[in-house]
Design an enzyme around this catalytic site. Sequence first.
Site, PDB file in Angstrom:
ATOM      1  N   ASP A 148      25.650  20.723 -16.728  1.00  0.00           N
ATOM      2  CA  ASP A 148      25.788  19.483 -15.978  1.00  0.00           C
ATOM      3  C   ASP A 148      24.404  19.097 -15.465  1.00  0.00           C
ATOM      4  O   ASP A 148      23.807  19.813 -14.656  1.00  0.00           O
ATOM      5  CB  ASP A 148      26.756  19.694 -14.810  1.00  0.00           C
ATOM      6  CG  ASP A 148      26.977  18.433 -13.977  1.00  0.00           C
ATOM      7  OD1 ASP A 148      26.216  17.460 -14.142  1.00  0.00           O
ATOM      8  OD2 ASP A 148      27.907  18.434 -13.157  1.00  0.00           O
ATOM      9  N   ASN A 204      20.604  10.286 -23.083  1.00  0.00           N
ATOM     10  CA  ASN A 204      21.773   9.501 -23.460  1.00  0.00           C
ATOM     11  C   ASN A 204      22.960   9.711 -22.526  1.00  0.00           C
ATOM     12  O   ASN A 204      23.856   8.877 -22.484  1.00  0.00           O
ATOM     13  CB  ASN A 204      22.188   9.838 -24.902  1.00  0.00           C
ATOM     14  CG  ASN A 204      23.448   9.107 -25.310  1.00  0.00           C
ATOM     15  OD1 ASN A 204      23.429   7.910 -25.576  1.00  0.00           O
ATOM     16  ND2 ASN A 204      24.574   9.819 -25.329  1.00  0.00           N
ATOM     17  N   ALA A 205      22.983  10.795 -21.776  1.00  0.00           N
ATOM     18  CA  ALA A 205      24.122  11.071 -20.904  1.00  0.00           C
ATOM     19  C   ALA A 205      24.331   9.926 -19.924  1.00  0.00           C
ATOM     20  O   ALA A 205      23.378   9.403 -19.342  1.00  0.00           O
ATOM     21  CB  ALA A 205      23.888  12.376 -20.137  1.00  0.00           C
ATOM     22  N   TYR A 243      26.393   0.831 -12.312  1.00  0.00           N
ATOM     23  CA  TYR A 243      25.989   1.101 -13.692  1.00  0.00           C
ATOM     24  C   TYR A 243      24.782   0.242 -14.087  1.00  0.00           C
ATOM     25  O   TYR A 243      23.800   0.749 -14.651  1.00  0.00           O
ATOM     26  CB  TYR A 243      27.167   0.810 -14.620  1.00  0.00           C
ATOM     27  CG  TYR A 243      26.891   1.084 -16.079  1.00  0.00           C
ATOM     28  CD1 TYR A 243      26.904   2.392 -16.575  1.00  0.00           C
ATOM     29  CD2 TYR A 243      26.642   0.047 -16.973  1.00  0.00           C
ATOM     30  CE1 TYR A 243      26.670   2.642 -17.919  1.00  0.00           C
ATOM     31  CE2 TYR A 243      26.404   0.287 -18.315  1.00  0.00           C
ATOM     32  CZ  TYR A 243      26.412   1.595 -18.779  1.00  0.00           C
ATOM     33  OH  TYR A 243      26.166   1.832 -20.106  1.00  0.00           O
ATOM     34  N   LEU A 253      31.603  -4.371  -5.856  1.00  0.00           N
ATOM     35  CA  LEU A 253      30.828  -3.709  -4.812  1.00  0.00           C
ATOM     36  C   LEU A 253      31.615  -3.558  -3.511  1.00  0.00           C
ATOM     37  O   LEU A 253      31.554  -2.512  -2.854  1.00  0.00           O
ATOM     38  CB  LEU A 253      29.539  -4.499  -4.555  1.00  0.00           C
ATOM     39  CG  LEU A 253      28.587  -3.882  -3.534  1.00  0.00           C
ATOM     40  CD1 LEU A 253      28.088  -2.516  -4.002  1.00  0.00           C
ATOM     41  CD2 LEU A 253      27.409  -4.818  -3.276  1.00  0.00           C
ATOM     42  N   ALA A 254      32.365  -4.582  -3.123  1.00  0.00           N
ATOM     43  CA  ALA A 254      33.098  -4.530  -1.862  1.00  0.00           C
ATOM     44  C   ALA A 254      34.183  -3.456  -1.872  1.00  0.00           C
ATOM     45  O   ALA A 254      34.605  -2.991  -0.801  1.00  0.00           O
ATOM     46  CB  ALA A 254      33.718  -5.893  -1.568  1.00  0.00           C
TER      47      ALA A 254
END
Length: 445
Positions: free
Chosen positions: A260, A288-289, A351, A297-298
Site C-alpha cells: 500500500d 498509475n495507482a 480527484y 464538496l458540500a
Amino acid sequence: MADRYLSFVTSRPGAFLARRLGLPRPAPLARHHRGRPVLTGPVELGEGEHARVATALRAVLASCGATVEPGAARPAALVYDATGIRESRGLGALHAFLGPRVRSLAPCGRVLVVGTPPELTTTPRERAAQRALEGFVRSLAKELRGGSTAHLLHVAPGAEEFTESTVRFLLSARSAYVSGQVVRLDPPAVPSAAARPADWERPLDGRTALVTGAARGIGAAVAEVLHREGARVVCLDVPGAAEPLNALADRLGGTAVPVDITARDADARIEARVRDAHGGGLDILVHNAGITRDRTLARMPAEQWNAVIDVNLTAVERLTAALAPLLRDGGRVVATSSVNGLAGAAGQTNYAASKAGSIGLVQALAPLLAPRGITANAVAPGFIATGMTAAMPFPVRTVAARLNSLGQPGRPVDVAEAVAWLASPGSGAVTGHVLRVCGQSLVGA
C-alpha cells in the site's frame, strides 16, 4: 470491455439504421500489434517557405519504411512543415496543401503539422502565425472522419534531430486514441538522453520499469506494453490485489510488490524491493495507482478527501523522492493524470485536485531532473473502458464515452502506448509535457 454501440453501427443492419436515423457512426480504430509498420500506405509531405524540419522529416519517414508519394490517391498521412511561416498570409500555403487532400486520407489516417514554438519566434507577426497553427489543427481534428487524427508538433530550433520517436508515435497506430494534441520538442540538456533505440520494436531492452497500480485496468496494460517493448517490469499494487498482481508478474517474468503506497513504511519497502530486483537500478517510474471517492464538496467528508489526495498525489510525491536516487541517467518518470484534472468535473474536487497536482509535480521535476537526462511527463486519459468506468450508471457511461472527436471510449492499451512512447530512450526531447489520451475530448480539451 466491448463497445456494443460501435459493434452495432459497424454491422450491416446497424449501419443502415444509423444512416436512416442520423446516428453517429464512429469508425473502428486501427491499433498497433507486433510487426505492424508505422504507416501502411504512402505519405504526402509538404513544406512552406523557409521550412527547417522537412529534411529531418524525410529521414524519419525513410527510417520508418514509408514512401513519400506526391499525389497519392489514398495517403496514410499528410505531413506539412510549417516552421517557416512568418506571417498570417503564409498560412494560405497550409490551406492549399491540406484543403484538397484531406478528404483523400485513408481510414485511420494521420495529419501532422510541424511548427515552431510561438514564444521562440522573433516578431509579433510570426508569433501570431505560429500560434494560429494550434487553432487550425485542433479544429481540423474535429472535422476528420474514419478514425483519422491530427496533431501539431512544435520543434524548437536545435531539436530537429530528435524528432523520430515522436513522429513515429504520432503517425502510427500506437496513437490511435490521441488526437488534436500539441506536442513540443526541445533540445535535451543531455543529447544522449534522446538516443535512437537499436530496435524500434523493442526500444526498452535492458531497462527496468516500476508500474504502480499494476494489478488491473490501465496499470496492467502499461506493464504489458512496457514488457512487449523489452522492459523488465516491477508490478506494484495493494496487498488486496495480490492475486491478479502475482498472475501478471508471473506472465511477464517480472516482480510483484504488494504494498500500500500510503503506508508509513511504503517508500522504504518499495525502495528495497527495487534494489533487489533486476540489478538494483530503475530506468522507468510510472505512477498509475489512483482511486476515486466522488461526492460534491458540500457533502464530502474529510476522510474521502484525504484518501484521494493521499493515494493520488501525496504518495506520488514521496515515492518519487525516495526512488529518484535509483533512477539511472536517461531515466523516465511518467504520471497518470486525467482530463478531469485539466477541465474539472462536478463531484470530483478531490480527484481533479490530485490529478492537476500530478501535472504540477512533473512540470516542476522536469528541469530539476534534466541535467541527468531524466524526463518527467504525464498522460491525461479521458473516458477509458475499464472496470472503474463500467461501474458508472449506464446512461452517464454511454454519453461520456461519445463526447470526443472519435466518438468512442478508449482502451487501457491506448494509455499504455502513450506511456511507452514517453518512456522510450528516443523521447528525451519531450519533458514537462501533458499528453491527453482522450480521443480529443469535447469537454475542456
